[in-house]
Design a protein around this motif. Structure first.
Motif, PDB file in Angstrom:
ATOM      1  N   LYS A  28       0.616  -1.270  -0.025  1.00 54.05           N
ATOM      2  CA  LYS A  28      -0.038  -0.155   0.089  1.00 54.05           C
ATOM      3  C   LYS A  28       0.882   1.225   0.078  1.00 54.05           C
TER       4      LYS A  28
ATOM      5  N   SER B 161     -13.144  10.592   7.880  1.00 56.16           N
ATOM      6  CA  SER B 161     -12.475   9.882   6.599  1.00 56.16           C
ATOM      7  C   SER B 161     -12.601   8.178   7.138  1.00 56.16           C
ATOM      8  N   GLU B 186     -15.847   7.215  -0.216  1.00 55.42           N
ATOM      9  CA  GLU B 186     -14.633   6.553   0.069  1.00 55.42           C
ATOM     10  C   GLU B 186     -13.561   7.625   0.720  1.00 55.42           C
ATOM     11  N   GLN B 187     -13.475   7.454   1.958  1.00 57.31           N
ATOM     12  CA  GLN B 187     -12.626   8.266   2.793  1.00 57.31           C
ATOM     13  C   GLN B 187     -12.854   9.636   2.479  1.00 57.31           C
ATOM     14  N   THR B 205     -10.620  10.770  -0.699  1.00 62.48           N
ATOM     15  CA  THR B 205      -9.451  10.773  -1.198  1.00 62.48           C
ATOM     16  C   THR B 205      -8.984   9.343  -1.554  1.00 62.48           C
ATOM     17  N   LYS B 206      -9.642   8.345  -1.098  1.00 66.71           N
ATOM     18  CA  LYS B 206      -9.530   6.761  -1.567  1.00 66.71           C
ATOM     19  C   LYS B 206      -9.698   6.721  -2.847  1.00 66.71           C
ATOM     20  N   PHE B 235      -4.560  10.799  -4.414  1.00 65.05           N
ATOM     21  CA  PHE B 235      -5.193  11.168  -3.203  1.00 65.05           C
ATOM     22  C   PHE B 235      -5.059  12.520  -2.852  1.00 65.05           C
TER      23      PHE B 235
END
Lengths: 562, 360
Positions: A28, B161, B186-187, B205-206, B235
């Motif tokens: 990641k 988040s 998503e986030q 962000t995700k 991001f």
């Protein structure tokens, strides 16, 4: 150090990073656009630059400031050989390489709320910290280890400190390598990683270190707080109760803020065996009420509880780092009580108890948290004094009893037996866990102990006494000794409870004497009254012989003897 | 061009109009007393190609330096130790910040701080901070609060988040609601309200995109996707929408700021990765002043950099440290309609307030 050596060092440092680069690519931590999706149209980003900002930019001159050439910022990977690190306030500010981590792990780019800080001084004042994460950016040296007392003098491989001897995120996490999940530097199964720094006396023998019990699926998963949880207690180790990030119980990074929840989440039938299902005991009306206190217990509190900080938590009687299943004979403390502090018969603190009663004396001695429940001729709230071996009489908790001729003791008890406090004070019910957790009977007694006057004698009414002193010595008139007839007359015919004449703990030698207070004689004043002249006493006349001067049930005992 | 969100809170503004006179006076005093300033980065601005002299001055901070204690733990109110009696007589003690992530302000005496360490919104009124104790239990806790923005009718929105939710509440009301519980995000991190077309823009962000919602929280459209082409993101985090509807997005892991028009059409971008002034290493918060200057905080440089629309560096504010005008991983920025600049100085556990002063 000359520049050549510096360059050589830098190359050496970089070799393992390059060697690891293959593994970063698949983690990641490869944040590059190309690393995530196929994209041939745009320039490929370096997967390193996200953390290792390229060191080649020409500073821009800010237009509003005349003749300012701009600034080159020192990045943290340049600080390996630098002593110019700006000192952080370790109570609040992470420094060193941890800043790299936290600059993404702040809830924006990556999961955050890692408010990791270390208060100044030793671990004992962690309780004042706002942090709910394992501390970082603090110097780990011999001084810290000595002040903590339960730390290794230097961390063991693979846990490492940074160039300034500080613990950082990278001490436990290797951001380049996700082999062990969560980028740990090694597996934390059996808490191996924790023990690279931390020492806990007796841990290796503790049930929490050895138990292979798993979650049986009932209730909620007690290990859901762990990002990587294992399937049994031993494997989860420290992680059974502690959590390194976003801890509910901040002071000691406990998984839950409520102290008892950390224990009862497993000791509720979901993980610990039935005989260790403690939660049900605490639903009973008479209990050591662990629910009634919050954030009062401290691991380093005085052994003798003070009334201003009166409390009881699981950890007051059990040391979860040391607790084990080893049995013991009275008066010695068994494994359940291993490693806890106490008060000895002289009132002095002991760090790890040898005898069970020493634990009880923490609360039931010089600062008694509970008062007498019977109004007696001689009153004594200090239980430690009631059991003193120099007393005229006492139940044999510290040493064997004074009476060398106790008729009707249930096998295998003899006059030289010693018993535990928890032989009488314990959870009621067949198969209930040992120890005074909770009972349906007052004073957390294991069995019924009727104290009210005019109680018809039965096996149940005095079940507690009869568990050691055979009932047929008291409930039949036919017997070969005077003692049996006297008890029959009082207990069966007059329906007088045992408690009316006998004080089950003992009579302190500071108040009683061997003539009037042998055989645990200390009258219940709600039942037994003085004679018209004021006399109220028992007199021991020797072997199975004595006399009473008192008024009871309307009967004037004028030196009535047997 | 006016900054966003000068609507609403009119009562509060009126209540505090005296403050501006005072702060102007104080600002002048500070200028007189503290010039010349020590370091180069703290030198006031006195030059501009537009024949205007801009200068940025420190105004105040919350909490005040003297009241900040190490490892203080005022807001930990256990069941036992809350002394309601002394609170009744002496008033509630001011709560401190732990880890501020974003700020919303009416003026330097009235602002709100989204604090991730506390897990709530701290209202600061005349230097007294009060944690908003939300009454209802829409959620058990707010573990990862990041962005916040004003809405019409004195409403405040903020994102979490981790919970992937947008929350809304009206200060003083303490009733916490989830904005459109059915929307899947998503986030979500940065959030901004566009006055021009009454839209909420929230950064996912995700998902590397921006979700554009109507003022009820219904999804209108999504902008972006992962990539480094114009209009794509890697991001993205904080976002700012100015009074004219221009949208500024910190495209964090592309190390750039992207600017969009009110309809979401890409206009321009600036910024690249580097270790020197004018570049980005960990760009965080973003805001614009009434002159259109773009302020971007950088958590690895520990500075606020000011750019023009083309990305030309105009000013660099601060350095790493704990003193006044220093930062420790600065996060969100807010600029009010009087060009007061509010910086969430996250690991210094404070908000620092500056003011842009423009002299022709």
């Amino acid at each position: 150090m000359n520049d050549l050596i510096k360059i050589q060092l830098l190359i050496l440092i970089c070799i393992p990073l390059v060697a690891n680069s293959q593994s970063v690519a698949s983690t990641k931590h490869n944040l590059s656009v190309s690393g995530a999706i196929e994209n041939q149209n745009y320039s490929v980003q370096s997967m390193c630059e996200f953390c290792h900002t390229p060191h080649s930019a020409n500073p821009a001159s800010p237009a509003w400031i005349r003749n300012n050439p701009g600034t080159r910022y020192i990045m943290y990977d340049e600080m390996i050989s630098s002593t110019s690190n700006i000192e952080a306030d370790p109570s609040r500010q992470p420094d060193g390489s941890s800043i790299l981590c936290l600059s993404c792990h702040d809830g924006t780019i990556a999961p955050g709320n890692t408010n990791s800080t270390m208060p100044p001084g030793s671990s004992s004042i962690l309780g004042t910290d706002l942090s709910d994460d394992h501390p970082i950016s603090f110097v780990y040296d011999a001084t810290l280890a000595a002040s903590d007392g339960q730390l290794k003098y230097t961390p063991l491989f693979p846990v490492t400190l940074d160039a300034n001897s500080k613990v950082q995120c990278a001490s436990c996490h290797d951001p380049h390598n996700d082999t062990y999940a969560n980028f740990m530097v090694a597996s934390n199964e059996f808490s191996d990683l924790c023990f690279k720094c931390h020492d806990r006396t007796n841990w290796s023998l503790s049930s929490h270190s050895t138990s292979t019990a798993g979650w049986n699926g009932s209730g909620t998963n007690p290990w859901s707080h762990n990002e990587t949880s294992f399937s049994n207690v031993a494997q989860n180790g420290c992680g059974n109760c502690h959590v390194m990030h976003t801890a509910g119980g901040k002071p000691r990074l406990m998984k839950a803020a409520l102290e008892e929840k950390n224990c009862l989440d497993c000791h509720n039938g979901s993980v610990a065996s039935t005989e260790k299902n403690i939660e049900t005991q605490f639903t009973k009306p008479y209990r050591h009420n662990i629910f009634g206190y919050d954030q009062i217990h401290e691991p380093n509190e005085p052994a003798l509880i003070t009334l201003s900080k009166k409390h009881v938590e699981c950890a007051d009687c059990h040391d979860p780092h040391a607790v084990n299943n080893s049995p013991a004979n009275a008066p010695y403390a068994n494994g359940f009580l291993a490693g806890v502090m106490g008060i000895d018969p002289n009132g002095n603190r002991i760090d790890a108890i040898q005898h069970e009663y020493e634990l009880c004396f923490r609360c039931h001695s010089d600062n008694p948290v509970t008062g007498p429940t019977t109004s007696r001729q001689i009153e004594q709230a200090n239980t430690r004094l009631e059991f003193a071996p120099t007393n005229a009489s006492f139940h044999p908790v510290e040493i064997e009893g004074r009476n060398t001729n106790v008729p009707g003791l249930v096998f295998p008890l003899t006059e030289s037996s010693i018993i535990f406090c928890s032989d009488c004070h314990a959870s009621n019910g067949t198969g209930a866990p040992a120890g005074p957790h909770g009972s349906i009977y007052p004073q957390i007694l294991k069995y019924q102990y009727e104290k009210t006057d005019n109680t018809p004698e039965s096996a149940f009414a005095y079940e507690l006494c009869y568990s050691c002193h055979t009932r047929n010595q008291y409930n039949t008139e036919t017997g070969d000794n005077v003692q049996q007839q006297i008890h029959y007359m009082h207990v069966v015919e007059e329906q007088t409870p045992c408690n009316a004449c006998h004080d089950p703990h003992g009579i302190s030698n500071t108040q009683g004497n061997p003539v009037s207070n042998s055989h645990l004689i200390n009258f219940d004043r709600s039942i037994v009254q003085p004679r018209s002249g004021g006399a109220l006493y028992f007199q021991d006349d020797g072997y199975r012989s004595g006399r009473c001067n008192l008024m009871c049930h309307g009967s004037d005992h004028d030196s009535r003897n047997y | 061009m006016l900054p966003q969100n000068s609507f609403g809170f009119t009562n509060l503004i009126k209540m505090n109009h005296e403050f501006y006179l005072k702060s102007l006076l104080a600002g002048t005093l500070i200028m007189v007393i503290f010039f010349p300033v020590r370091g180069q980065s703290q030198n006031p601005v006195n030059h501009s190609q537009n024949k205007k002299n801009y200068s940025i001055h420190w105004v105040s901070q919350f909490p005040e330096a003297k009241s900040r204690k190490k490892s203080d733990n005022k807001e930990r109110k256990t069941r036992k130790n809350k002394n309601w009696f002394s609170d009744l007589i002496f008033g509630e003690k001011s709560a401190d910040l732990v880890k501020p992530m974003s700020v919303l302000a009416v003026n330097p005496d009235t602002f709100w701080v989204a604090d991730q360490g506390i897990g709530s919104i701290l209202q600061v009124f005349n230097q007294v901070g009060e944690i908003t104790q939300f009454r209802n239990k829409a959620v058990e806790s707010i573990p990862s609060i990041v962005g916040s923005c004003f809405m019409p009718n004195d409403k405040i929105l903020f994102t979490d988040s981790k919970l992937n939710k947008i929350f809304q509440f009206v200060p003083g009301d303490k009733e916490l609601q989830i904005l459109n519980d059915s929307i899947v995000l998503e986030q979500p991190t940065g959030i901004a309200y566009s006055v021009v077309n009454k839209q909420i823009w929230v950064v996912e962000t995700k998902a590397h995109r921006i979700a554009v919602l109507n003022d009820k929280g219904k999804l209108i459209k999504q902008i972006g996707g992962r990539g480094n082409a114009p209009g794509e993101f890697n991001f993205p985090t904080y976002i700012w929408i100015d009074r004219s509807g221009l949208v500024y997005v910190v495209d964090a892991m592309n190390f750039r700021v992207q600017i969009f028009d009110k309809n979401g059409e890409y206009i321009s971008a600036f910024g690249e990765i580097g270790d020197a002034s004018g570049y980005f290493s960990r760009p965080k918060g973003i805001a614009t002043d009434s002159f259109g200057h773009i302020y971007v905080s950088d958590a690895l440089f520990h500075v606020i950099q000011v750019f023009d629309r083309t990305g030309k560096l105009l000013y660099s504010l601060g350095s790493q440290g704990q003193e006044k005008e220093q930062f420790w991983m600065p996060a969100g920025i807010y600029i009010d309609h009087k060009d007061f600049i509010y910086i969430a100085d996250s690991y210094n556990s404070r908000v620092q307030i500056f003011q842009l002063i423009c002299a022709d």
